[in-house]
Design a protein around this motif. Structure first.
Motif, mmCIF file in Angstrom:
data_model
loop_
_atom_site.group_PDB
_atom_site.id
_atom_site.type_symbol
_atom_site.label_atom_id
_atom_site.label_comp_id
_atom_site.label_asym_id
_atom_site.label_seq_id
_atom_site.Cartn_x
_atom_site.Cartn_y
_atom_site.Cartn_z
ATOM 1 N N UNK A 112 17.439 38.514 97.049
ATOM 2 C CA UNK A 112 18.767 37.904 96.967
ATOM 3 C C UNK A 112 19.459 38.042 98.316
ATOM 4 N N UNK A 113 20.180 36.988 98.711
ATOM 5 C CA UNK A 113 20.900 37.012 99.984
ATOM 6 C C UNK A 113 22.029 35.991 99.927
ATOM 7 N N UNK A 114 23.016 36.147 100.823
ATOM 8 C CA UNK A 114 24.131 35.198 100.919
ATOM 9 C C UNK A 114 24.673 35.209 102.331
ATOM 10 N N UNK A 115 25.365 34.118 102.695
ATOM 11 C CA UNK A 115 25.949 34.019 104.022
ATOM 12 C C UNK A 115 26.938 32.880 104.084
ATOM 13 N N UNK A 148 18.434 33.194 95.632
ATOM 14 C CA UNK A 148 17.744 34.176 94.808
ATOM 15 C C UNK A 148 16.312 33.698 94.564
ATOM 16 N N UNK A 149 15.400 34.662 94.433
ATOM 17 C CA UNK A 149 14.023 34.372 94.026
ATOM 18 C C UNK A 149 13.733 35.205 92.791
ATOM 19 N N UNK A 195 9.265 32.650 100.068
ATOM 20 C CA UNK A 195 10.330 32.449 101.052
ATOM 21 C C UNK A 195 11.270 31.354 100.571
ATOM 22 N N UNK A 196 12.569 31.584 100.779
ATOM 23 C CA UNK A 196 13.602 30.607 100.424
ATOM 24 C C UNK A 196 14.691 30.652 101.488
ATOM 25 N N UNK A 233 21.458 31.323 104.239
ATOM 26 C CA UNK A 233 20.968 32.417 103.381
ATOM 27 C C UNK A 233 19.445 32.397 103.410
ATOM 28 N N UNK A 234 18.867 33.585 103.546
ATOM 29 C CA UNK A 234 17.420 33.690 103.657
ATOM 30 C C UNK A 234 16.927 34.741 102.683
ATOM 31 N N UNK A 235 15.976 34.361 101.839
ATOM 32 C CA UNK A 235 15.357 35.283 100.885
ATOM 33 C C UNK A 235 13.834 35.263 101.106
#
Length: 223
Positions: free
Chosen positions: A209-212, A199-200, A182-183, A216-218
């Protein structure tokens, strides 16, 4: 003339009727006719197998069902032997004891892995430990800085990234299992709109991968 007196008749002999007893089976022969205590033997095998598997990082979880089935088999062997349906009570008792000890060993290794020199399957180490099989790289990009939480769902670290155009990296490692990584990165200044991406990477391969605009939650299971 002399008259001879007859001798007295001999007493009649009573015949003895000898009754032969039926065939007597010794206890050893009756015991040998009983079935071998295979549930007890199975319990011995599974108890030893569970104790050995418990030390394998990737397969340690199999020790629990092995010990459970072995314990059930040992108890069944004790009951059947007590009822006289099977022989080998000692084997059943040994199997029950070994399976119970294997279950206790699994529990102790789960609660106190450092005492046995082993890590929990799927345990993530931050910072990375040398010699482990897999490396994890948590990456965050945030020009205006961010608060970062990284690790697993039940064990996370917190860090703060300064405003920078460079990516922030958090490194970890694990030796086996399937940890849930989790990130989370959110803006350090709630009043500022901040484009954040995360990113993980596991062993150099991107798995999440995620963005906002503000968070951002990965999250990902390791395959």
């Amino acid at each position: 003339m002399t008259t001879e007196q007859p001798y007295p008749a001999a007493p009649a002999r009573h015949s003895r009727t000898t009754t032969r007893p039926g065939p007597h089976r010794p206890p050893q022969q009756e015991q040998s006719r009983r079935q071998a205590n295979w549930p007890g033997g199975l319990a011995v095998t599974l108890g030893l197998a569970a104790a050995g598997v418990a030390f394998l990082p990737d397969w340690g979880f199999l020790a629990w069902p092995l010990a459970g089935v072995g314990l059930a088999g040992g108890i069944a062997g004790i009951v059947l032997s007590s009822q006289g349906k099977m022989r080998g009570l000692g084997v059943a008792l040994t199997g029950t004891t070994l399976s119970a000890l294997a279950a206790l060993l699994c529990g102790a290794m789960l609660l106190y892995p450092s005492m046995f020199g082993t890590a929990r399957a799927g345990e993530l180490h931050i910072p990375p430990q040398p010699g482990e099989k897999h490396s994890v790289d948590f990456v965050v990009s945030s020009a205006n800085g961010a608060t970062v939480r990284f690790g697993t769902l039940n064990d996370q670290r917190t860090a703060t990234t300064p405003p920078s155009t460079d990516d922030w990296h958090g490194h970890a490692s694990y030796d086996g299992g399937r940890p849930v990584l989790s990130l989370t990165a959110d803006t350090a200044n709630a009043g500022v709109t901040n484009q954040i991406s995360c990113q993980i990477l596991v062993d150099g391969k991107k798995i999440a991968e995620s963005s906002g605009s503000s968070i951002a939650l990965c999250t990902s299971n390791v395959e």
